[in-house]
Design an enzyme around this catalytic site. Structure first.
Site, PDB file in Angstrom:
ATOM      1  N   LYS A 280       8.039  -2.942  -2.857  1.00  0.00           N
ATOM      2  CA  LYS A 280       8.453  -1.569  -2.573  1.00  0.00           C
ATOM      3  C   LYS A 280       8.866  -0.874  -3.866  1.00  0.00           C
ATOM      4  O   LYS A 280       9.290  -1.534  -4.811  1.00  0.00           O
ATOM      5  CB  LYS A 280       9.683  -1.581  -1.642  1.00  0.00           C
ATOM      6  CG  LYS A 280       9.408  -1.981  -0.209  1.00  0.00           C
ATOM      7  CD  LYS A 280      10.704  -1.941   0.602  1.00  0.00           C
ATOM      8  CE  LYS A 280      10.480  -2.388   2.034  1.00  0.00           C
ATOM      9  NZ  LYS A 280       9.640  -1.479   2.825  1.00  0.00           N
ATOM     10  N   ARG A 354       6.816  -7.964  11.584  1.00  0.00           N
ATOM     11  CA  ARG A 354       5.970  -8.342  12.732  1.00  0.00           C
ATOM     12  C   ARG A 354       5.546  -9.801  12.638  1.00  0.00           C
ATOM     13  O   ARG A 354       5.252 -10.435  13.655  1.00  0.00           O
ATOM     14  CB  ARG A 354       4.760  -7.400  12.805  1.00  0.00           C
ATOM     15  CG  ARG A 354       3.865  -7.454  11.603  1.00  0.00           C
ATOM     16  CD  ARG A 354       2.940  -6.250  11.524  1.00  0.00           C
ATOM     17  NE  ARG A 354       3.634  -5.057  11.080  1.00  0.00           N
ATOM     18  CZ  ARG A 354       3.082  -3.845  10.995  1.00  0.00           C
ATOM     19  NH1 ARG A 354       1.817  -3.665  11.335  1.00  0.00           N
ATOM     20  NH2 ARG A 354       3.766  -2.813  10.568  1.00  0.00           N
TER      21      ARG A 354
HETATM   22  N1  BES Z   1      11.648  -2.937   6.943  1.00  0.00           N
HETATM   23  C1  BES Z   1      10.566  -2.045   6.800  1.00  0.00           C
HETATM   24  C2  BES Z   1      10.642  -0.824   7.716  1.00  0.00           C
HETATM   25  C3  BES Z   1      11.789   0.120   7.516  1.00  0.00           C
HETATM   26  C4  BES Z   1      11.567   1.371   6.993  1.00  0.00           C
HETATM   27  C5  BES Z   1      13.066  -0.197   7.911  1.00  0.00           C
HETATM   28  C6  BES Z   1      12.610   2.268   6.832  1.00  0.00           C
HETATM   29  C7  BES Z   1      14.111   0.674   7.753  1.00  0.00           C
HETATM   30  C8  BES Z   1      13.896   1.912   7.225  1.00  0.00           C
HETATM   31  C9  BES Z   1       9.243  -2.774   7.097  1.00  0.00           C
HETATM   32  O1  BES Z   1       9.230  -4.123   6.858  1.00  0.00           O
HETATM   33  C10 BES Z   1       8.233  -2.172   6.211  1.00  0.00           C
HETATM   34  O2  BES Z   1       8.312  -2.385   5.036  1.00  0.00           O
HETATM   35  N2  BES Z   1       7.299  -1.421   6.786  1.00  0.00           N
HETATM   36  C11 BES Z   1       6.298  -0.784   6.037  1.00  0.00           C
HETATM   37  C12 BES Z   1       4.979  -1.379   6.374  1.00  0.00           C
HETATM   38  C13 BES Z   1       3.838  -0.801   5.576  1.00  0.00           C
HETATM   39  C14 BES Z   1       3.958  -1.168   4.137  1.00  0.00           C
HETATM   40  C15 BES Z   1       2.559  -1.339   6.102  1.00  0.00           C
HETATM   41  C16 BES Z   1       6.376   0.678   6.415  1.00  0.00           C
HETATM   42  O3  BES Z   1       6.483   0.983   7.605  1.00  0.00           O
HETATM   43  O4  BES Z   1       6.362   1.518   5.508  1.00  0.00           O
HETATM   44 MN    MN Z   2       8.613  -4.566   4.856  1.00  0.00          MN
END
Ligand code: BES
Ligand code: MN
Ligand code: ZN
Length: 499
Positions: A280, A354
């Site tokens: 990230k 997931r």
């Molecule tokens: N933990 C995150 C989702 C999340 C986003 C939680 C904002 C709390 C606040 C999840 O694991 C994630 O990283 N999701 C990504 C997936 C994408 C990279 C395919 C997302 O939704 O941006």
């Molecule tokens: Mn994630």
């Protein structure tokens, strides 16, 4: 904070402060507020007449009786419009008053039970909401501060004062439930507020075990080697980036009671989500210490469920791991085999939630449940669609109806999204049975669709995406900035209404 109930008149209490409340638009206060006003020679009526107090929700004023009544201070809080009155307004009102009292240095607070009997809210519910709101509003996370800039002492006692002695048993019940629910929410908040170097998988499993020692819950912690021998390849793929070994706390209320309906709660427990190899951006990455908000809500819910003595067999599963980059970490394109036997192509290692949920949902089948809920900070797409404060729900319609009704009562609200089979197209893999990512369109839904492949067939299941709700950026009446505990009250209210 000690809780007490006194049967008597609020204006007769010897107290550091008493709290009364008033609806918007009222010019002649009645009930307890009217009695206080009369004892103060009409001071509250004068405030209203002057236009200095209108009774707007969370509006607050402090009066100094100067001997007219035994109380040193009178805190008056607005309840807003009567037609918009709910138990959530009671929670807010109690929180606003309690925080004001603490700001004033009050340590023993006396309050009326706002709105008992108004708008269909029975005394038991009203007392529950007062206690819940006060505890949750006063919550502070101090454990890592060596110096407190805000040295105001905590409230030592809260006394509910009710004239009608016949209401005492109902108020006692409500008070007890309110305390259990608030303290269980606070347990969840503490786990989320704790940073990832403290709240590791081992730490959270330990917290679950400690909870079981203090209550009638049973707890077993599944270690990484057991996951390996079971074949939890999806969960373990997230743990490959090293760091802390994965764990899964298995909490049970009424274990072995085959006569009771069984409900399994699965909570996403990513103690830190760096994204892994699909790392990230740095901005705001600290928030991902809260990526175990689902697990925290489940652990809190098990605490509440056992202390409330609900007539259900409830199981809490918390797949716990960090998601870190490392030479051994999973790579985009890797294929792993899940506990279910399905092979999964990993498209982006940041879609890790997931993966851990998939195996935990399959494992839920071991308990032959009548219903399964999973709760997870799962997708940014959910935040885009519904915002941070509302949960997205997908799955079994009847369970969704139960959950959404509980959401209205707790104000942890949820909105349904569809799992139409059309979305399955987006998860077709070139090399494996399924890929775990469906691209940008409907990302929240395709995450839910992916999960739907893993619970045992024929068991009603609901997925609850709480992304963004786990940490609040702003102070709200009973949700201070920081960890919210979101989902804990929602799950518990759903289970309380089960029968
Ligand atoms: N933990 C995150 C989702 C999340 C986003 C939680 C904002 C709390 C606040 C999840 O694991 C994630 O990283 N999701 C990504 C997936 C994408 C990279 C395919 C997302 O939704 O941006
Ligand atoms: Mn994630
Ligand atoms: Zn995540």
């Amino acid at each position: 904070m000690q809780l007490e109930i006194i049967s008597g008149a609020i204006q007769r209490q010897t107290a550091q402060a008493i709290v009364v409340s008033l609806f918007e638009g009222v010019t002649e206060p009645g009930g307890a507020t009217g009695a206080v006003d009369a004892a103060l020679g009409g001071q509250i009526r004068a405030l209203i007449a002057a236009g200095d107090f209108r009774g707007k929700r969370n509006e607050i004023v402090v009066l100094y009786p100067a001997g007219a009544i035994p109380a040193q201070r009178v805190i008056v809080v607005g309840l807003g419009k009567p037609e918009k009155f709910t138990s959530d307004v009671i929670r807010q009102t109690a929180a606003t008053a309690a925080k004001k009292a603490r700001d004033l240095g009050v340590t023993h607070l006396h309050t009326i039970v706002h709105g008992a009997g108004v708008g269909g809210i029975v005394p038991e519910q009203a007392a529950e909401a007062v206690v819940e709101g006060a505890f949750l509003g006063l919550y502070r996370f101090h454990e890592l501060k060596t110096q407190l800039e805000d040295a105001r002492p905590d409230l030592e006692s809260l006394t509910l004062v009710e004239l009608d002695a016949a209401k005492r048993p109902a108020l006692t019940e409500g008070l007890r439930a309110g305390q259990i629910i608030a303290e269980s929410t606070i347990l969840a908040r503490n786990l989320v507020n704790r940073p990832a170097n403290i709240a590791t998988p081992a730490h959270i499993a330990e917290a679950a075990q400690q909870l079981a020692e203090e209550t009638e819950l049973t707890c077993r912690v599944m270690e990484k080697d057991e996951m390996e021998s079971l074949g939890m390849g999806a969960l373990l793929s997230v743990n490959q980036g090293g760091g802390e070994p994965a764990r899964m706390a298995i909490l049970e209320h009424n274990a072995g009671r085959d006569d009771l309906p069984t409900v399994v709660l699965v909570g996403k427990g990513i103690t830190f989500d760096s994204g892994g190899i699909s790392i990230k951006p740095g901005k705001g990455m600290w928030r991902m210490k809260g990526d175990m908000g689902g697990a925290a809500a489940v652990i809190g819910a098990l605490r509440a469920v056992t202390l409330l003595g609900l007539p259900l067999h409830v199981v809490g599963l918390t797949p716990l791991t960090e998601n870190m980059p490392d030479a051994c970490a999973s790579k985009p394109g890797d294929v792993v085999t899940s506990l279910k036997g399905l092979t999964i192509e990993i498209i982006n290692t940041d879609a890790e939630g997931r993966m851990v949920l998939a195996d935990a949902l399959t494992y839920a089948g071991e308990f032959h449940p009548d219903a399964i809920f999973d709760i997870a900070t799962l997708t940014g797409s959910k935040v885009t669609a519904l915002g941070g404060q509302i949960a997205a729900v997908m799955g079994d319609e009847a369970l969704i109806a139960r959950l959404r009704a509980a959401g209205e009562a707790t104000r942890e609200r949820a909105w349904q999204l569809p799992l139409f089979e059309e979305y399955g197209e987006q998860l077709k893999s070139n090399v494996a049975d399924v890929q775990h990512l469906g691209g940008r369109p409907a990302g929240c839904i395709t995450a839910g669709f992916f999960l739907s492949k893993f619970p045992p067939a024929d068991v009603p299941w609901v997925h609850v995406d709480i992304a963004g709700a786990e940490i609040s950026d702003k102070d709200q009446p009973y949700i201070p900035k920081g960890a919210t505990g979101f989902g804990m009250r929602l799950l518990v209210e759903t289970l309380r209404r089960w029968g």
